[in-house]
Motif scaffolding. Structure first.
Motif, PDB file in Angstrom:
ATOM      1  N   PRO A 136      -3.383 -10.594 -25.266  1.00 46.23           N
ATOM      2  CA  PRO A 136      -4.119 -11.588 -26.053  1.00 46.23           C
ATOM      3  C   PRO A 136      -5.604 -11.729 -25.746  1.00 46.23           C
ATOM      4  N   PRO A 137      -6.061 -11.754 -24.467  1.00 47.30           N
ATOM      5  CA  PRO A 137      -7.510 -11.892 -24.263  1.00 47.30           C
ATOM      6  C   PRO A 137      -8.302 -10.711 -24.803  1.00 47.30           C
ATOM      7  N   PHE A 138      -7.650  -9.579 -24.966  1.00 51.40           N
ATOM      8  CA  PHE A 138      -8.349  -8.386 -25.449  1.00 51.40           C
ATOM      9  C   PHE A 138      -8.364  -8.293 -26.970  1.00 51.40           C
ATOM     10  N   VAL A 139      -7.493  -9.050 -27.636  1.00 50.73           N
ATOM     11  CA  VAL A 139      -7.417  -8.933 -29.100  1.00 50.73           C
ATOM     12  C   VAL A 139      -7.868 -10.187 -29.831  1.00 50.73           C
ATOM     13  N   ASN A 140      -8.111 -11.295 -29.106  1.00 49.79           N
ATOM     14  CA  ASN A 140      -8.493 -12.552 -29.744  1.00 49.79           C
ATOM     15  C   ASN A 140      -9.510 -13.265 -28.867  1.00 49.79           C
ATOM     16  N   ALA A 141     -10.731 -13.429 -29.364  1.00 50.15           N
ATOM     17  CA  ALA A 141     -11.820 -13.987 -28.562  1.00 50.15           C
ATOM     18  C   ALA A 141     -11.553 -15.435 -28.173  1.00 50.15           C
ATOM     19  N   ASP A 142     -10.973 -16.221 -29.070  1.00 47.19           N
ATOM     20  CA  ASP A 142     -10.690 -17.620 -28.745  1.00 47.19           C
ATOM     21  C   ASP A 142      -9.694 -17.713 -27.603  1.00 47.19           C
ATOM     22  N   PHE A 143      -8.673 -16.865 -27.655  1.00 45.29           N
ATOM     23  CA  PHE A 143      -7.696 -16.860 -26.558  1.00 45.29           C
ATOM     24  C   PHE A 143      -8.373 -16.416 -25.266  1.00 45.29           C
ATOM     25  N   GLY A 144      -9.245 -15.419 -25.354  1.00 43.42           N
ATOM     26  CA  GLY A 144      -9.929 -14.954 -24.157  1.00 43.42           C
ATOM     27  C   GLY A 144     -10.735 -16.051 -23.492  1.00 43.42           C
ATOM     28  N   ALA A 145     -11.435 -16.846 -24.300  1.00 48.27           N
ATOM     29  CA  ALA A 145     -12.222 -17.946 -23.745  1.00 48.27           C
ATOM     30  C   ALA A 145     -11.306 -19.003 -23.146  1.00 48.27           C
ATOM     31  N   TRP A 146     -10.204 -19.319 -23.846  1.00 51.82           N
ATOM     32  CA  TRP A 146      -9.238 -20.301 -23.335  1.00 51.82           C
ATOM     33  C   TRP A 146      -8.636 -19.829 -22.016  1.00 51.82           C
ATOM     34  N   PHE A 147      -8.268 -18.560 -21.967  1.00 53.71           N
ATOM     35  CA  PHE A 147      -7.620 -18.014 -20.773  1.00 53.71           C
ATOM     36  C   PHE A 147      -8.575 -18.037 -19.589  1.00 53.71           C
ATOM     37  N   ALA A 148      -9.852 -17.679 -19.820  1.00 52.45           N
ATOM     38  CA  ALA A 148     -10.834 -17.711 -18.739  1.00 52.45           C
ATOM     39  C   ALA A 148     -11.030 -19.136 -18.225  1.00 52.45           C
ATOM     40  N   HIS A 149     -11.059 -20.117 -19.154  1.00 53.15           N
ATOM     41  CA  HIS A 149     -11.189 -21.517 -18.759  1.00 53.15           C
ATOM     42  C   HIS A 149      -9.964 -21.953 -17.960  1.00 53.15           C
ATOM     43  N   ARG A 150      -8.790 -21.533 -18.416  1.00 49.39           N
ATOM     44  CA  ARG A 150      -7.556 -21.919 -17.723  1.00 49.39           C
ATOM     45  C   ARG A 150      -7.532 -21.398 -16.292  1.00 49.39           C
ATOM     46  N   GLU A 151      -8.091 -20.213 -16.078  1.00 50.57           N
ATOM     47  CA  GLU A 151      -8.106 -19.647 -14.736  1.00 50.57           C
ATOM     48  C   GLU A 151      -8.939 -20.488 -13.783  1.00 50.57           C
ATOM     49  N   VAL A 152      -9.939 -21.189 -14.326  1.00 54.26           N
ATOM     50  CA  VAL A 152     -10.826 -22.015 -13.508  1.00 54.26           C
ATOM     51  C   VAL A 152     -10.332 -23.454 -13.440  1.00 54.26           C
ATOM     52  N   ASP A 153      -9.895 -23.986 -14.596  1.00 51.70           N
ATOM     53  CA  ASP A 153      -9.499 -25.393 -14.691  1.00 51.70           C
ATOM     54  C   ASP A 153      -8.365 -25.515 -15.704  1.00 51.70           C
ATOM     55  N   ALA A 154      -7.145 -25.396 -15.237  1.00 54.63           N
ATOM     56  CA  ALA A 154      -5.991 -25.384 -16.131  1.00 54.63           C
ATOM     57  C   ALA A 154      -5.874 -26.675 -16.926  1.00 54.63           C
ATOM     58  N   THR A 155      -6.244 -27.814 -16.328  1.00 56.84           N
ATOM     59  CA  THR A 155      -6.067 -29.099 -17.014  1.00 56.84           C
ATOM     60  C   THR A 155      -7.075 -29.292 -18.140  1.00 56.84           C
ATOM     61  N   GLY A 156      -8.219 -28.601 -18.061  1.00 54.80           N
ATOM     62  CA  GLY A 156      -9.257 -28.816 -19.063  1.00 54.80           C
ATOM     63  C   GLY A 156      -9.351 -27.730 -20.112  1.00 54.80           C
ATOM     64  N   ALA A 157      -8.384 -26.815 -20.125  1.00 58.91           N
ATOM     65  CA  ALA A 157      -8.479 -25.667 -21.028  1.00 58.91           C
ATOM     66  C   ALA A 157      -8.178 -26.030 -22.473  1.00 58.91           C
ATOM     67  N   GLY A 158      -7.420 -27.109 -22.685  1.00 55.60           N
ATOM     68  CA  GLY A 158      -7.051 -27.488 -24.048  1.00 55.60           C
ATOM     69  C   GLY A 158      -5.888 -26.675 -24.562  1.00 55.60           C
ATOM     70  N   PRO A 159      -5.529 -26.873 -25.840  1.00 57.15           N
ATOM     71  CA  PRO A 159      -4.366 -26.166 -26.389  1.00 57.15           C
ATOM     72  C   PRO A 159      -4.620 -24.666 -26.490  1.00 57.15           C
ATOM     73  N   MET A 160      -3.564 -23.900 -26.287  1.00 56.77           N
ATOM     74  CA  MET A 160      -3.674 -22.447 -26.342  1.00 56.77           C
ATOM     75  C   MET A 160      -3.892 -21.985 -27.773  1.00 56.77           C
ATOM     76  N   PRO A 161      -4.946 -21.190 -28.033  1.00 55.26           N
ATOM     77  CA  PRO A 161      -5.168 -20.686 -29.395  1.00 55.26           C
ATOM     78  C   PRO A 161      -4.028 -19.763 -29.836  1.00 55.26           C
TER      79      PRO A 161
END
Length: 361
Positions: free
Chosen positions: A258-283
């Motif tokens: 998913p991070p390689f095929v969808n930019a929104d997911f990639g941004a969400w996943f990177a945020h989740r790696e740093v702050d899981a509680t603040g990442a918001g809903p998964m795209p």
């Protein structure tokens, strides 16, 4: 459901394609998962636990592969970048051993293959062609002798780096150190050419991609990468590299991660790696995201230079309805509905990879 090759496929063009050339998937991390979760067991992989109402422990088993139209699997043999030196070699050899034991455990379902003709013979006997691909050049510990021994054990490709640089090649996801390949890195590529090993350019920096393409005398593969013009992720391949594939004869094996095929997911996943509680809903990520990469690659390199490399059991999440290896069937059906002919799909599934195997044996 019957254990028939491609029985999950619903579109006639997709069914015809895998009858012509079953899918050869470029990358599956089941060997690593079996190390981590099952002590390198080879038992129970001929069962579809999902069909029996059980929760499958892994994203891959032999039954679901066959039903999805997969007739060839590159099994990844891998050491994490935290393992260096002799430990990386040991980790890799343990997984080579696991693949050999897997094939021996299911001789009616699997055949260990190296050449294109081996794959064809495996298909003719109704077995899954099992090939080995080493993930990460640190697995050779800077030794061409180790590289030669991996080749002797049947390892068919090696990814020049994993997520970190090696002492001789830059990775896509590390700070540039060498500007691509060092002189020894070029020697590695030349030795792989001489051994008939495929140079795998997934995971490497764009500079390394270009350097390897400058040196190699044989077709390369990207065993599990997608298109940077569609999703701007460093693990994807820029168009200026893709444009060199027709001249090289190589194959881009589009991945589903998913991070390689969808930019929104990639941004969400990177945020989740740093702050899981603040990442918001998964795209949402769907098969359409993967289709966009396959079709962009077709526009840039042509249908003769495409393949698929799912990366199952190498990532926790996959696009909707593609959460395990049955996702291969979902993608092939989606492409057929978009007008892909059986012949073009057969190039994507297996004919292109077979051509590369024939050219490098």
């Amino acid at each position: 459901m019957d254990d028939v090759l491609g029985s999950l496929l619903t579109e006639s063009a997709a069914r015809e394609a895998v009858a012509i050339a079953p899918l050869i998937d470029g990358h599956d991390d089941l060997a690593w998962e079996m190390r981590e979760s099952a002590g390198y067991s080879v038992d129970g992989l001929d069962l579809d636990r999902a069909a029996a109402g059980e929760d499958p422990a892994f994203q891959t088993d032999l039954v679901r592969l066959r039903r999805s139209g997969v007739g060839g699997q590159f099994w990844s043999v891998y050491a994490p970048c935290s393992q260096r030196g002799a430990d990386a070699v040991t980790y890799t050899l343990e997984q080579v051993d696991w693949v050999h034991r897997l094939v021996a455990r299911y001789p009616d379902r699997l055949a260990l293959c190296r050449t294109g003709d081996d794959v064809r013979e495996s298909w003719a006997s109704g077995r899954l062609a099992s090939l080995l691909g080493a993930e990460g050049g640190h697995s050779i510990d800077g030794s061409l002798a180790v590289l030669r021994q991996l080749a002797a054990l049947g390892v068919r490709y090696m990814t020049l780096t994993h997520n970190e640089n090696t002492p001789w090649a830059d990775s896509a996801t590390d700070e540039p150190e060498h500007g691509g390949l060092t002189d020894f890195g070029r020697d590695v590529v030349r030795e792989m050419n001489a051994l008939g090993m495929l140079v795998d350019l997934s995971h490497v920096a764009a500079t390394t991609m270009h350097d390897a393409l400058d040196v190699t005398t044989a077709p390369v593969v990207f065993s599990h990468s997608s298109c940077r013009a569609v999703t701007d992720h460093p693990r994807n391949v820029p168009d200026d590299v893709l444009e060199r594939l027709p001249g090289n004869g190589g194959v881009l094996m589009v991945t589903y991660v998913p991070p390689f095929v969808n930019a929104d997911f990639g941004a969400w996943f990177a945020h989740r790696e740093v702050d899981a509680t603040g990442a918001g809903p998964m795209p949402r990520v769907t098969v359409d995201d993967v289709v966009a990469h396959v079709e962009h690659a077709r526009e840039v390199v042509g249908v003769d230079h495409l393949g698929l490399g799912g990366d199952y059991d190498g990532f926790e999440l996959f696009p909707e309805a593609m959460g395990d290896v049955t996702g291969h069937a979902v993608l092939l059906d989606a492409l057929a509905r978009r007008g892909w002919s059986a012949d073009d799909l057969a190039r994507l599934t297996g004919k292109n990879v077979l051509r590369v195997l024939d050219a490098t044996s």
